[in-house]
Structure formats: structure tokens, C-alpha cells
Design a protein around this motif. Structure first.
Motif, short mmCIF file in Angstrom:
data_model
loop_
_atom_site.label_atom_id
_atom_site.label_comp_id
_atom_site.label_asym_id
_atom_site.label_seq_id
_atom_site.Cartn_x
_atom_site.Cartn_y
_atom_site.Cartn_z
N ALA A 51 0.19 22.79 -4.40
CA ALA A 51 -0.27 23.70 -3.33
C ALA A 51 -0.92 22.91 -2.20
O ALA A 51 -0.73 23.23 -1.02
CB ALA A 51 -1.26 24.72 -3.91
N ILE A 52 -1.69 21.88 -2.54
CA ILE A 52 -2.32 21.05 -1.51
C ILE A 52 -1.26 20.30 -0.71
O ILE A 52 -1.31 20.25 0.52
CB ILE A 52 -3.31 20.05 -2.16
CG1 ILE A 52 -4.51 20.80 -2.76
CG2 ILE A 52 -3.81 19.04 -1.13
CD1 ILE A 52 -5.44 19.93 -3.59
N GLY A 53 -0.27 19.73 -1.40
CA GLY A 53 0.80 19.02 -0.72
C GLY A 53 1.58 19.93 0.22
O GLY A 53 1.89 19.56 1.36
N LYS A 54 1.89 21.14 -0.24
CA LYS A 54 2.62 22.09 0.60
C LYS A 54 1.80 22.48 1.82
O LYS A 54 2.33 22.62 2.93
CB LYS A 54 2.97 23.34 -0.22
CG LYS A 54 3.84 24.34 0.52
CD LYS A 54 4.23 25.51 -0.38
CE LYS A 54 5.12 26.50 0.37
NZ LYS A 54 5.49 27.65 -0.49
N LEU A 55 0.49 22.65 1.63
CA LEU A 55 -0.39 22.99 2.75
C LEU A 55 -0.37 21.90 3.82
O LEU A 55 -0.26 22.19 5.02
CB LEU A 55 -1.82 23.18 2.23
CG LEU A 55 -2.90 23.41 3.29
CD1 LEU A 55 -2.66 24.72 4.04
CD2 LEU A 55 -4.29 23.42 2.64
N TYR A 56 -0.44 20.64 3.39
CA TYR A 56 -0.43 19.53 4.35
C TYR A 56 0.92 19.42 5.06
O TYR A 56 0.99 19.02 6.23
CB TYR A 56 -0.77 18.22 3.65
CG TYR A 56 -2.22 18.13 3.21
CD1 TYR A 56 -3.20 18.94 3.77
CD2 TYR A 56 -2.61 17.24 2.21
CE1 TYR A 56 -4.52 18.87 3.37
CE2 TYR A 56 -3.94 17.15 1.80
CZ TYR A 56 -4.89 17.97 2.39
OH TYR A 56 -6.20 17.90 1.99
N GLU A 57 1.99 19.77 4.36
CA GLU A 57 3.30 19.76 5.00
C GLU A 57 3.37 20.82 6.09
O GLU A 57 3.88 20.58 7.19
CB GLU A 57 4.40 19.99 3.96
CG GLU A 57 4.61 18.81 3.02
CD GLU A 57 5.72 19.05 2.01
OE1 GLU A 57 6.33 20.15 2.05
OE2 GLU A 57 6.00 18.15 1.20
N ARG A 284 -4.30 30.76 -4.64
CA ARG A 284 -3.16 31.41 -5.29
C ARG A 284 -2.44 30.51 -6.28
O ARG A 284 -1.64 30.98 -7.09
CB ARG A 284 -2.14 31.89 -4.23
CG ARG A 284 -2.60 33.08 -3.41
CD ARG A 284 -1.40 33.76 -2.76
NE ARG A 284 -0.65 32.84 -1.91
CZ ARG A 284 -0.82 32.70 -0.60
NH1 ARG A 284 -1.75 33.42 0.03
NH2 ARG A 284 -0.08 31.85 0.11
N SER A 285 -2.72 29.19 -6.24
CA SER A 285 -1.98 28.26 -7.09
C SER A 285 -2.30 28.42 -8.57
O SER A 285 -1.46 28.16 -9.42
CB SER A 285 -2.26 26.82 -6.66
OG SER A 285 -3.61 26.46 -6.90
#
Length: 318
Positions: A51-57, A284-285
Motif C-alpha cells: 500500500a505504501i509503494g502504491k501510494l508513492y507511485e 485500508r491495507s
């Protein structure tokens, strides 16, 4: 003719300088790609890291790689070996790394904190049919203690020591959560140490076919644990987490988001800011991730903060 060669030399020198400025230097300042070290796919670290990686993307245009690992100790080593830029670890592993305590041979101080995340609950899981009621009942049993040198195994060693037990008292198995649960389902494992947020997906899965029991950590055992390892806190597993009718007393330890120390200040500032200004997708993760909050981001952190994170907290008034 001589002038021609002089100008050619100047041109080549300028070109090399330009290439060095564009391609050289410390890659730690480049936030266009990051590897996030997490944990096993059946735990909380992996979906949280994803979720953190997707947010940064989405917010920063970064490319991320989410690494499934043996969790805390392996993650610290990956940071130290320049094989990851960010990781999720437990507070006890962070302390042991900074102090050079087992399982670390030397002090490891190549990482710093970004935030305190959520508490991990120590869950000594078994089934009703095992007959295990207390810590002492683990003697002679088959017990899963996590991956070798994982944060879970570090917790297992600490809990056992506080109760006067060791691996010599039972048959230990170095298993992941999913493997441990499969073992309890088919009768090859009697109990398992699970240290995670609540509820743990693998333990929930066990509850679909077996009556789950969680052995309490309380009284003298809890007191001794805090005496030996002050970073543990008293905690309560709420009723009906795994079908349990009453609350269960246990120990907890904080999870931390950490990064390589040599990452530049602006990069880590952006990562910290982006995280806390976009908490909804993080929450939500996993249910455990709902406890991640700006107001508690600096609590129970036993290691120094990265200057980039410090800068964000100071500007945000925390």
C-alpha cells in the motif's frame, strides 16, 4: 590547427563534466525507485508495504518493488547491504541492531526511523484439542517459532526466557505463519508464536477449521519480560478477535517504518509527508494498519529519526 585541438579538448572536458553531474553522485537522493522490505505474504507487513509503494507511485511518480522477506532482522540487513531503501521492522530488532546484540554480530546503525506504525501483539497460538493452557504446557510439544532470526523468533526467545524456558524444552520448528497454521491443521504442529497486528490472517484462517486458543502472557512472566526487555508493553487482545469470549492478556511491541540513513533529507521528507497526508489507502491495507496515526508517529521509537522525517514533524507541528 593548435586552436582547433584546444577547443576540442575544452568541449570534451565540458561534456564529461555534464555527464558526471547527470549520472554520477549519490543515488540515495533519487526517489524515483525504491525497494520496500516487508515480511511474509501471510502477515501484515507485506500488504502494508504494498500500500505504501502504491501510494508513492500514485503521488510521487516513484517506481517501487515490494520485497517479501523473513521480516525484521533480514530487513535491517537488506538496508545495511544497500538492497532496500525502506523497511518495516519491530522495535526490539531495531534496538538489538543499534546495540550490536544477538543476532547481530556488530552494531548496525545504517538505518533511521520514519515513523512509529502500530503495535504488534505477541500471540502464542494453539488449538483447543492440543491441551495447552499455559506457557509451561509448551514443554515436550512441537512449536513453530517463525523464520530463523526473524522478529518473531526474537520475540519467541524473549518470551521463553522470561518464563524460564528455552528451545531445549520442546521441539522447535522454523516456520512461517502459513506453514505453522497448516501444521496445526494437519496435526504436525501443536502451537506457534505469531507476532503481528490484529487479527492475523493466518490465525483467522486456522479458526475456520479449528477452535483457536491464544495462551496469555501475564503475571510474573509479564513482569520478568518487561524487566529484561523494557520495550515490551502490556496489551490486550479484544474479545472475539479469534472467537475468544474474553479479553486475553499479552505483550506488545511497536512496529517501525525505517529507511537508510544516507538517503537525502528532501527525499525522506517527501516520503513522510506523502504517507501522513494520505493515510486512507494505508488504513485500508489491513485492519492493524488503522492504528497508524500522525499523533502517535513519534511514540515508542527506540532509535534516531531520519533528518527528513524530523523536518516534516517539526513543520507539521508534531
Amino acid at each position: 590547427m593548435k586552436k582547433k585541438w584546444i577547443w576540442l579538448y575544452v568541449f570534451l572536458l565540458a561534456s564529461m563534466s555534464a555527464l558526471t553531474a547527470c549520472g554520477g553522485g549519490d543515488s540515495a537522493g533519487d526517489n524515483s525507485f525504491l525497494t520496500i522490505a516487508t515480511g511474509g505474504q501471510s502477515g501484515v507487513y507485506y500488504p502494508l508495504g504494498a500500500a505504501i509503494g502504491k501510494l508513492y507511485e500514485q503521488e510521487l511518480g516513484a517506481k517501487s518493488s515490494i520485497q517479501a522477506t523473513g521480516a525484521s532482522v533480514e530487513n535491517i540487513n537488506l538496508l545495511d547491504q544497500d538492497r532496500a531503501e525502506m523497511a518495516i521492522i519491530m522495535g526490539d530488532a531495531a534496538t538489538q541492531a543499534y546495540e550490536g546484540l544477538e543476532p547481530f554480530e556488530d552494531k548496525v546503525e545504517s538505518f533511521q526511523a520514519v515513523a512509529s506504525l502500530y503495535p504488534n501483539f505477541v500471540q502464542i497460538v494453539t488449538t483447543e484439542e492440543s491441551g495447552i493452557e499455559t506457557m509451561m504446557d509448551l514443554k515436550g510439544k512441537r512449536v513453530a517459532i517463525g523464520a530463523p532470526n526473524s522478529g518473531v523468533e526474537l520475540n519467541a526467545r524473549a518470551i521463553l526466557k522470561a518464563h524460564g524456558l528455552s528451545y531445549e524444552d520442546f521441539n522447535e520448528d522454523f516456520l512461517s505463519y502459513a506453514e505453522a497454521v497448516d501444521g496445526m491443521k494437519n496435526g504436525t504442529v501443536d502451537a506457534a508464536f505469531v507476532t503481528s497486528g490484529l487479527p492475523n490472517p493466518s490465525v483467522t484462517d486456522l479458526g475456520t477449521t479449528k477452535k483457536v486458543k491464544v495462551i496469555p502472557i501475564e503475571g510474573k512472566g509479564m513482569n520478568k519480560l518487561q524487566e529484561l526487555y523494557p520495550y515490551y508493553s502490556e496489551a490486550t487482545i479484544p474479545a472475539d478477535t479469534y472467537g475468544n469470549k474474553e479479553e486475553i492478556q499479552t505483550a506488545s511491541i511497536m512496529n517501525l517504518l525505517v529507511v537508510q540513513s544516507d538517503l537525502d533529507e528532501e527525499t525522506v521528507y517527501q516520503w513522510t509527508q506523502t504517507l501522513f497526508e494520505n493515510l486512507e489507502p494505508i488504513h485500508r491495507s489491513h485492519n492493524a494498519a488503522k492504528e497508524i496515526d500522525f499523533d502517535t508517529a513519534r511514540e515508542n521509537v527506540p532509535i534516531p529519526f531520519h533528518p527528513g522525517a524530523e523536518k516534516y514533524y517539526e513543520e507539521a507541528g508534531q
